[in-house]
Design a protein around this motif. Structure first.
Motif, short mmCIF file in Angstrom:
data_model
loop_
_atom_site.label_atom_id
_atom_site.label_comp_id
_atom_site.label_asym_id
_atom_site.label_seq_id
_atom_site.Cartn_x
_atom_site.Cartn_y
_atom_site.Cartn_z
N MET A 1 0.84 -1.15 0.01
CA MET A 1 -0.09 -0.12 -0.01
C MET A 1 0.83 1.35 -0.08
SD MET A 1 -3.11 -0.85 -0.26
CE MET A 1 -3.91 -2.42 -0.28
N ARG A 2 2.24 1.06 0.11
CA ARG A 2 3.06 2.35 0.03
C ARG A 2 3.35 2.64 -1.44
NH1 ARG A 2 6.71 2.70 3.80
NH2 ARG A 2 6.86 4.73 3.02
N THR A 3 2.40 2.47 -2.16
CA THR A 3 2.39 2.60 -3.78
C THR A 3 2.78 1.43 -4.70
OG1 THR A 3 4.53 4.03 -4.14
CG2 THR A 3 2.73 5.16 -3.23
N ALA A 4 3.15 0.45 -4.07
CA ALA A 4 3.46 -0.71 -4.91
C ALA A 4 2.49 -1.35 -5.93
CB ALA A 4 4.37 -1.77 -4.32
N GLY A 5 1.40 -1.57 -5.24
CA GLY A 5 0.24 -2.13 -6.16
C GLY A 5 0.15 -3.51 -6.33
N PHE A 6 1.03 -4.54 -5.80
CA PHE A 6 0.80 -5.60 -5.87
C PHE A 6 -0.40 -6.29 -4.72
CE2 PHE A 6 5.30 -5.20 -7.18
CZ PHE A 6 5.16 -5.80 -8.22
N ALA A 7 -1.05 -7.60 -5.27
CA ALA A 7 -1.88 -8.05 -4.39
C ALA A 7 -1.96 -9.55 -4.23
CB ALA A 7 -3.33 -7.72 -4.80
N SER A 8 -1.67 -9.94 -2.85
CA SER A 8 -1.56 -11.33 -2.60
C SER A 8 -2.95 -11.77 -1.84
CB SER A 8 -0.46 -11.30 -1.59
OG SER A 8 -0.77 -10.69 -0.42
N ILE A 9 -4.04 -10.72 -1.62
CA ILE A 9 -5.20 -11.11 -1.35
C ILE A 9 -6.23 -10.23 -2.22
CG2 ILE A 9 -4.86 -11.93 0.95
CD1 ILE A 9 -5.34 -9.33 2.02
N SER A 10 -7.64 -10.60 -1.98
CA SER A 10 -8.72 -9.90 -2.74
C SER A 10 -9.27 -8.65 -2.01
CB SER A 10 -9.65 -10.66 -3.35
OG SER A 10 -10.93 -9.96 -3.81
N TYR A 11 -9.29 -7.48 -2.59
CA TYR A 11 -9.79 -6.46 -1.50
C TYR A 11 -11.35 -6.52 -1.65
CZ TYR A 11 -4.94 -5.28 -2.16
OH TYR A 11 -3.52 -5.44 -2.22
N LEU A 12 -11.91 -7.33 -2.40
CA LEU A 12 -13.60 -7.39 -2.09
C LEU A 12 -13.66 -8.44 -1.14
CD1 LEU A 12 -14.33 -8.36 -6.12
CD2 LEU A 12 -15.06 -6.03 -4.62
N ASP A 13 -12.70 -9.10 -0.57
CA ASP A 13 -12.77 -9.90 0.57
C ASP A 13 -12.56 -9.36 1.77
OD1 ASP A 13 -13.70 -12.11 -1.11
OD2 ASP A 13 -11.58 -12.87 -1.44
N THR A 14 -11.58 -8.33 1.76
CA THR A 14 -11.09 -7.49 2.93
C THR A 14 -12.31 -7.03 3.57
OG1 THR A 14 -10.37 -5.76 1.65
CG2 THR A 14 -8.76 -7.43 2.42
N ARG A 15 -12.31 -6.59 5.00
CA ARG A 15 -13.30 -5.83 5.51
C ARG A 15 -13.38 -4.43 5.35
NH1 ARG A 15 -12.94 -9.42 11.09
NH2 ARG A 15 -14.29 -11.14 10.40
N PRO A 16 -14.71 -3.78 5.13
CA PRO A 16 -14.73 -2.33 5.09
C PRO A 16 -13.45 -1.39 6.02
CG PRO A 16 -16.44 -3.20 5.29
CD PRO A 16 -15.75 -4.24 5.61
N ALA A 17 -13.23 -1.94 7.25
CA ALA A 17 -12.32 -1.13 8.19
C ALA A 17 -11.07 -1.29 7.67
CB ALA A 17 -12.52 -1.67 9.37
N THR A 18 -10.69 -2.52 7.22
CA THR A 18 -9.28 -2.66 6.49
C THR A 18 -8.99 -1.96 5.24
OG1 THR A 18 -9.58 -4.76 7.42
CG2 THR A 18 -7.59 -4.63 5.86
#
Length: 457
Positions: free
Chosen positions: A287-304
């Motif tokens: 999240m420091r501007t790299a942009g790789f994803a190892s999980i889906s952000y549709l699955d993460t909670r709203p607070a996260t």
């Protein structure tokens, strides 16, 4: 045409250099020879979107690299990411230095702006350090990745994919050539995770910080007897502020991600504690501007996701490959807030006063940055009424902060939506203050007026 370019202001030339690379890259990647024969149908806007994302080292993509671009196309993409991370201006300058050509004062000022340097002293020496550090880190990381990728993909693809990922991660570009799932297939792979984490942090800390740290290590080993405290004493306040703020964000972000997702079985809930912390750290770093994803952000909670948006906004350090408002801007804003609460008339850090000019620049960056962000978000809400507003603000912040993570929204954007994201990525990479000055820069005289008092709050 060259004389017209020379007549532009420093900040206008800096912005123009990015535009030139984007246009050339779009032309090259739109050629059929850079595509697979079985690639899905693409349009010029698709390639323009991807190239802007590559040059602005964002990572948002409307079509996966692995599905469309062949080996030649991916080599071009690596060049675009490297140019985006290091800057076209620095590439031109290093070529002129290598050829022992002189650069004039205006070119030195342009190079100084591109490197976020406070002065133009010894630019040649500094620039060679930047390139040496970049290529050494990328080569070492690629060699380590090969231990996993060669057995997995074979010699040819293993070596190529390692180099591609090393360049992308160090430049905080967020692109991979592994397929549409990004790094989700490597979520529990310690080697890949730790190498990518190291590359992202290396690129995001800024070259000035690493050069300062290298001098510190050299001082430590050269002194007799060796004292750690005396070796680190000459560290600049810029380096200290970057390290303190970055360390706090990484530690707090990892812990908060772990706390908010520990019960979520769709992300890390079913993993053991070490795996949970590794995934939480990876997501905080990316999240420091790299942009790789190892999980889906549709699955993460709203607070996260809200936590992730705050981390995206902050970004990395000045003079590096990361985006965002920069950790120094966030730190100075906090110090300003702290000084106001304490009733202090000056903003200080380690018993040193932060100048009023720096405070003004900080506030200017924040106002302009958030103006562009919310203008873009409002426009996206207008042109994309059928899409989820939470996903759109996530996409908007990811674009302006040149992060590149998405809630699987980018391919769904309309033509108008893609153009809005393109503009936000460009502004986010070139920098709010650079874009602002390139539009408004004029020669002016300072006029001093009598002071006045205005109540606030």
């Amino acid at each position: 045409m060259f004389s017209s370019y020379k007549s532009l202001s420093v900040t206008q030339r800096l912005s123009f250099s990015f535009l030139i690379v984007i246009l050339i890259g779009t032309f090259l990647l739109s050629l059929p020879i850079t595509h697979y024969a079985h690639a899905p149908e693409t349009h010029l806007l698709d390639h323009l979107f991807n190239v802007v994302s590559m040059v602005c080292v964002t990572g948002l993509s409307v079509v996966p690299v692995a599905d469309v671009y062949n080996g030649l196309g991916q080599v071009i993409i690596m060049c675009l990411m490297q140019i985006g991370g290091l800057g076209l201006v620095t590439l031109i300058a290093i070529s002129m230095f290598a050829l022992r050509k002189r650069i004039d004062i205006s070119e030195q000022t342009l190079l100084q702006s591109a490197l976020s340097r406070p002065d133009s002293g010894n630019l040649r020496h500094y620039l060679f350090h930047v390139y040496k550090f970049t290529f050494i880190i990328e080569i070492i990381a690629a060699l380590v990745l090969m231990f996993d990728f060669i057995p997995r993909f074979g010699w040819g693809h293993g070596i190529f994919n390692s180099i591609f990922l090393a360049i992308s991660a160090f430049c905080n570009a967020g692109f991979d050539n592994l397929g549409s799932e990004s790094l989700k297939g490597f979520v529990l792979n310690p080697l890949v995770n730790l190498v990518i984490i190291g590359l992202i942090i290396s690129g995001g800390l800024g070259f000035a910080v690493w050069i300062d740290l290298a001098h510190t290590v050299k001082r430590y080993f050269n002194q007799k007897p060796r004292h750690f405290s005396s070796a680190i004493r000459p560290l600049s306040n810029q380096t200290r502020l970057v390290l303190y703020t970055s360390g706090f964000i990484l530690l707090s972000g990892t812990i908060l991600t772990w706390l908010t997702e520990i019960g979520n079985t769709k992300t890390i809930g079913d993993l053991n504690p070490l795996q949970q912390l590794m995934v939480s750290l990876f997501q905080t770093v990316t999240m420091r501007t790299a942009g790789f994803a190892s999980i889906s952000y549709l699955d993460t909670r709203p607070a996260t996701n809200i936590l992730y948006m705050l981390q995206m906004l902050v970004g990395g350090a000045p003079g590096g490959t990361a985006g965002g408002i920069k950790v120094t801007t966030a730190a100075i804003t906090y110090l300003l807030f702290k000084s106001e609460l304490a009733g202090q008339s000056e903003v200080t850090f380690r018993n040193r006063i932060i100048s009023s000019k720096t405070i003004q620049q900080t506030l200017t960056v924040l106002i302009f940055y958030f103006t562009i962000l919310f203008t873009g978000y409002i426009l996206l809400l207008q042109v994309e009424p059928g899409l989820d507003p939470m996903s759109l603000i996530f996409e908007s912040i990811s674009a302006i902060a040149t992060v590149g993570v998405s809630m699987d929204l980018t391919p769904q954007l309309s033509t108008a939506g893609r153009i809005i994201i393109i503009v936000m990525m460009f502004v986010g990479r070139v920098g709010p203050i650079t874009v602002l000055l390139s539009l408004l820069q004029r020669k002016r005289k300072d006029i001093h007026y009598a002071p006045t008092d205005i109540s606030v709050g």
